[in-house]
Design a protein around this motif. Structure first.
Motif, PDB file in Angstrom:
ATOM      1  N   ILE A 528       1.027  -1.288   0.026  1.00  0.00           N
ATOM      2  CA  ILE A 528       0.187   0.178   0.105  1.00  0.00           C
ATOM      3  C   ILE A 528       0.837   1.030  -0.167  1.00  0.00           C
ATOM      4  O   ILE A 528       1.997   1.095   0.019  1.00  0.00           O
ATOM      5  CB  ILE A 528      -0.895   0.027   1.183  1.00  0.00           C
ATOM      6  CG1 ILE A 528      -0.282  -0.180   2.513  1.00  0.00           C
ATOM      7  CG2 ILE A 528      -2.026  -1.022   1.230  1.00  0.00           C
ATOM      8  CD1 ILE A 528       0.206   1.033   3.258  1.00  0.00           C
ATOM      9  N   SER A 530       0.855   5.793   1.012  1.00  0.00           N
ATOM     10  CA  SER A 530       0.013   6.863   1.565  1.00  0.00           C
ATOM     11  C   SER A 530       1.105   7.905   1.532  1.00  0.00           C
ATOM     12  O   SER A 530       2.199   7.984   1.617  1.00  0.00           O
ATOM     13  CB  SER A 530      -0.429   6.633   3.127  1.00  0.00           C
ATOM     14  OG  SER A 530       0.945   6.258   3.848  1.00  0.00           O
ATOM     15  N   ASN A 545       1.069   1.666   7.406  1.00  0.00           N
ATOM     16  CA  ASN A 545       1.891   1.508   6.602  1.00  0.00           C
ATOM     17  C   ASN A 545       2.988   0.459   7.357  1.00  0.00           C
ATOM     18  O   ASN A 545       3.469  -0.659   6.822  1.00  0.00           O
ATOM     19  CB  ASN A 545       3.017   2.752   6.375  1.00  0.00           C
ATOM     20  CG  ASN A 545       2.318   3.492   5.130  1.00  0.00           C
ATOM     21  OD1 ASN A 545       2.758   3.266   4.190  1.00  0.00           O
ATOM     22  ND2 ASN A 545       1.381   4.569   5.635  1.00  0.00           N
ATOM     23  N   TYR A 591       5.629   5.711   4.556  1.00  0.00           N
ATOM     24  CA  TYR A 591       5.760   4.966   3.564  1.00  0.00           C
ATOM     25  C   TYR A 591       7.243   4.721   3.317  1.00  0.00           C
ATOM     26  O   TYR A 591       7.792   3.379   3.341  1.00  0.00           O
ATOM     27  CB  TYR A 591       5.341   5.146   2.153  1.00  0.00           C
ATOM     28  CG  TYR A 591       5.446   4.394   1.015  1.00  0.00           C
ATOM     29  CD1 TYR A 591       4.810   3.281   0.860  1.00  0.00           C
ATOM     30  CD2 TYR A 591       6.441   4.692  -0.026  1.00  0.00           C
ATOM     31  CE1 TYR A 591       5.085   2.428  -0.021  1.00  0.00           C
ATOM     32  CE2 TYR A 591       6.916   3.922  -1.089  1.00  0.00           C
ATOM     33  CZ  TYR A 591       5.770   2.889  -1.159  1.00  0.00           C
ATOM     34  OH  TYR A 591       6.252   2.077  -2.309  1.00  0.00           O
ATOM     35  N   ILE A 630      -1.715   0.383  -6.020  1.00  0.00           N
ATOM     36  CA  ILE A 630      -1.310   1.421  -5.182  1.00  0.00           C
ATOM     37  C   ILE A 630      -1.617   2.704  -5.980  1.00  0.00           C
ATOM     38  O   ILE A 630      -1.619   3.663  -5.351  1.00  0.00           O
ATOM     39  CB  ILE A 630      -0.152   1.254  -4.580  1.00  0.00           C
ATOM     40  CG1 ILE A 630       1.309   1.415  -5.504  1.00  0.00           C
ATOM     41  CG2 ILE A 630      -0.169  -0.126  -3.610  1.00  0.00           C
ATOM     42  CD1 ILE A 630       2.295   1.493  -4.780  1.00  0.00           C
ATOM     43  N   TRP A 635      -3.181   7.702  -3.622  1.00  0.00           N
ATOM     44  CA  TRP A 635      -1.442   7.746  -3.691  1.00  0.00           C
ATOM     45  C   TRP A 635      -1.080   8.564  -4.957  1.00  0.00           C
ATOM     46  O   TRP A 635      -0.349   9.273  -4.895  1.00  0.00           O
ATOM     47  CB  TRP A 635      -0.792   6.424  -3.643  1.00  0.00           C
ATOM     48  CG  TRP A 635       0.685   6.247  -3.982  1.00  0.00           C
ATOM     49  CD1 TRP A 635       1.271   5.807  -5.002  1.00  0.00           C
ATOM     50  CD2 TRP A 635       1.607   6.634  -2.984  1.00  0.00           C
ATOM     51  NE1 TRP A 635       2.641   5.991  -4.754  1.00  0.00           N
ATOM     52  CE2 TRP A 635       2.929   6.409  -3.704  1.00  0.00           C
ATOM     53  CE3 TRP A 635       1.601   7.255  -1.733  1.00  0.00           C
ATOM     54  CZ2 TRP A 635       4.069   6.662  -3.240  1.00  0.00           C
ATOM     55  CZ3 TRP A 635       3.113   7.333  -1.261  1.00  0.00           C
ATOM     56  CH2 TRP A 635       4.061   7.288  -1.978  1.00  0.00           C
TER      57      TRP A 635
END
Length: 701
Positions: A528, A530, A545, A591, A630, A635
């Motif tokens: 993922i 962010s 995360n 991240y 993602i 994002w």
């Protein structure tokens, strides 16, 4: 044992006149073959053969010629199309009789078959061609039905054949398939014109007729007659001498399989990496739980098609469901395998001829586990599964034969002469070289996304088995279905998994063990992303995360490591990280830190894994927009905002930013993954490969 009335499980007649009415004779042969091969009680994968004698126009003379259409070498009647049939001039096949020099020269007759080819057909004729050539009927089926082989493999098979079939079916003593058996079939058919077929001792059934429909119906009638007779005779309570032990509950059986299969796989993969298959069907459980398990297993299988797939006999493991003693079985496994290999080597030494091929892998193919079921191991998943299906056929044969008479395995020398037949060896030598990842088993997390799916395609194309995992079950199922259509359902499977859920991760690796036998490759790719300035980064975002990209990767690494060490044959980890793990980006602290942790975890795995032959490396992508999940949410917008761009310009921005001025796609990352799991990088561990089209700040140092 007579007088027992039980439900008779007959093979249904599936012939449809509406489907068949417009078909040519070759098409009717294919139709009949596919119907017969669709039921494993009739014949198993690759087993049996069918034929038709068809009047055809000679492409050279323009005259009508009688042509034998017969299943070609290596075909499967259940799935073959017209291209699977060899076609041969019948008159030329008849001329071969004058060249035949006797049973000592059987094999040389196969060399004449290509000279009989009709219309330049490239499908090679099989050794069974003479068994169809000389029977004086237009249509012939040679099948390996469980019910008929149960009769054929009985000590008194000739008398039982007469009792079951009366004057309809004749009987021939065991003879290895070849030219002489073809002449024997011709003789018995011509001398007994009322016969509808023949039982071949320890082998199977021949039936014949003058139309495809009649031949199909006759085959089913004889198979069902044998089954009905057996069902009347057999008392289920006394099958295999009755039950000696009980089956564990289904979940318990799976847990035992998950523990044992990786260990067995590791100990039997020295010559060739093995893939496993687990079967706990009711037929298997009845056998492995029975009083006569060891006695019958030791006798070996009867039908040649059976033991060519399964070896002459299985290995029975000393598991005791009442205890249950998995640890003891594992502790005793080395000794059990050593005894089996020594026994197999002695069998080879006793039976080998002057020109026999060298001894092959002496490990078992079939493992029988009381209370649990059957494991089969082979060079690939399909072969392991099919071997299991063949042994189920053997179980069914032993069930019938031992219940109504005395079961007889094939004599040892006859078994050897087929297993190490020079013609079979030549067939093995003609097989294509294994692909680079043949026998390897991979788990890919985030498997339904762009990089995960592309990595799966890359590994599958090189022969690996792949278990895809993903939290998105709908996408996972769609991806597995798509890849199964291309690479086959044996090669790919899926398991819905949240990498942050410890039970999910343990369950996924357990499933991989009982589905394929273990794991060699872990591609940790679930991800993922962010984006937010540091002062706007919430604790929830930070922990989200970390939970996936750090904790989740740890859980996957730990379970993969445990599985690999239980096998003892090494393995490969590939962590799909990010250039952000090396170079921080603005507005992405959660991240970047999590990705840096992932890279450090890979190094830890490399350090601890080296002593076990386990390698661990990192592939760092950058800006892989296409196909990546993602980039389909916030994002993309957040990263565009960080660069003061609109979202649609982001891909071009990354391309222009790269040193090589090129976009990076999921397939590029998949190539990096393949490099690190293949033998091309066999001496690399603890390394990082950037796949980013050139990003100078990310140069490793």
């Amino acid at each position: 044992m007579s007088g027992h009335e039980h439900a008779v499980n007959l093979v249904p007649n599936m012939w449809d006149d509406n489907v068949a009415e417009s078909m040519s004779e070759p098409e009717l042969l294919q139709y009949r073959s596919n119907l017969l091969g669709s039921d494993k009680r009739v014949t198993n994968y690759g087993g049996g053969n069918t034929s038709a004698k068809v009047d055809s126009v000679d492409p050279v003379t323009g005259e009508t010629a009688a042509v034998l259409w017969v299943k070609g070498s290596g075909g499967d009647i259940g799935s073959m199309d017209l291209g699977g049939f060899a076609t041969l001039y019948l008159d030329k096949l008849n001329h071969l009789k004058g060249l035949y020099r006797g049973v000592e020269h059987e094999d040389e007759m196969v060399g004449y078959l290509p000279h009989c080819t009709f219309n330049l057909n490239t499908r090679a004729a099989s050794i069974d061609t003479p068994l169809h050539s000389y029977v004086p009927f237009k249509h012939v089926d040679h099948l390996h039905p469980d019910s008929v082989i149960a009769i054929a493999a009985s000590r008194n098979s000739k008398a039982i054949t007469a009792e079951v079939f009366g004057d309809d079916i004749g009987w021939l003593p065991w003879r290895r398939p070849g030219f002489q058996l073809g002449l024997d079939l011709e003789q018995i058919a011509r001398e007994n014109p009322s016969l509808k077929g023949v039982v071949l001792e320890a082998h199977g059934l021949f039936t014949w007729a003058d139309s495809s429909k009649d031949c199909y119906a006759l085959s089913l009638a004889m198979i069902n007659k044998a089954q009905a007779w057996l069902d009347r005779k057999i008392d289920p309570a006394l099958v295999f001498g009755g039950a000696r032990t009980h089956a564990l509950l289904p979940d318990q059986r799976l847990r035992v399989a998950e523990r044992l299969m990786p260990v067995i796989r590791g100990k039997s993969s020295a010559d060739q990496r093995q893939v496993g298959h687990f079967n706990d069907s009711s037929e298997v459980l009845e056998f492995v739980n029975s009083a006569q398990l060891k006695e019958l297993a030791e006798l070996g299988t009867s039908c040649p098609d059976h033991f060519l797939r399964t070896k002459i006999k299985p290995l029975v493991l000393g598991f005791q469901p009442d205890q249950p003693n998995v640890d003891d079985v594992i502790e005793q496994l080395d000794a059990a395998l050593e005894h089996y290999r020594a026994d197999y080597s002695a069998y080879y030494s006793r039976c080998k001829r002057a020109d026999s091929p060298p001894i092959r892998d002496a490990n078992p193919v079939v493992y029988l586990v009381p209370g649990v079921g059957m494991f089969t191991f082979a060079k690939d998943k399909a072969t392991a599964r099919i071997a299991g299906e063949f042994y189920v056929n053997a179980i069914n044969v032993m069930r019938g034969a031992s219940s109504v008479d005395e079961y007889m395995g094939l004599p040892e020398q006859e078994a050897f002469d087929i297993e190490y037949w020079l013609l079979e060896e030549a067939k093995l030598q003609r097989m294509p070289k294994p692909k680079s990842l043949a026998g390897r088993i991979a788990v890919i997390t985030g498997g339904a996304g762009g990089i995960g799916k592309a990595s799966a395609v890359r590994l599958l194309s090189e022969g690996a088995c792949v278990l895809l995992t993903d939290i998105d079950q709908a996408s996972l199922e769609a991806t597995v279905a798509e890849l199964s259509d291309v690479y086959g359902a044996d090669q790919v499977d899926g398991f819905a998994m949240n990498v942050t859920d410890e039970d999910d991760v343990i369950g996924a690796f357990g499933y991989c063990a009982q589905r394929f036998g273990g794991v060699d490759v872990v591609v940790s790719n679930a991800g993922i992303a962010s984006s937010a300035p540091l002062e706007e980064t919430t604790l929830e975002s930070w922990e989200f995360n970390q939970s996936i990209l750090s904790t989740g990767y740890f859980l996957v690494a730990r379970e993969g490591f445990r599985s690999m060490t239980s096998q003892g044959i090494g393995g490969e980890f590939v962590f799909v990280a990010s250039k952000n793990g090396l170079v921080a980006s603005a507005n992405a602290s959660a991240y970047c830190v999590a990705k840096a942790a992932e890279i450090q975890l890979s190094r830890c795995v490399a350090l601890e894994g080296a002593v076990h032959g386990i390698r661990s490396n990192v592939v760092n992508p950058d800006a892989v927009l296409r196909g990546s999940k993602i980039w389909s949410g916030k994002w993309k917008e957040e990263r565009a905002s960080a660069y003061n761009l609109d979202a649609d310009s982001l891909e071009e921005h990354y391309r222009a930013r790269s040193m090589l001025k090129r976009n990076v796609f999921p397939e590029d990352i998949a190539n990096g993954v393949y490099f690190f799991v293949s033998d091309q990088s066999a001496k690399s561990t603890g390394n990082i490969l950037n796949v980013d089209a050139g990003h100078a700040p990310s140069f490793t140092r």
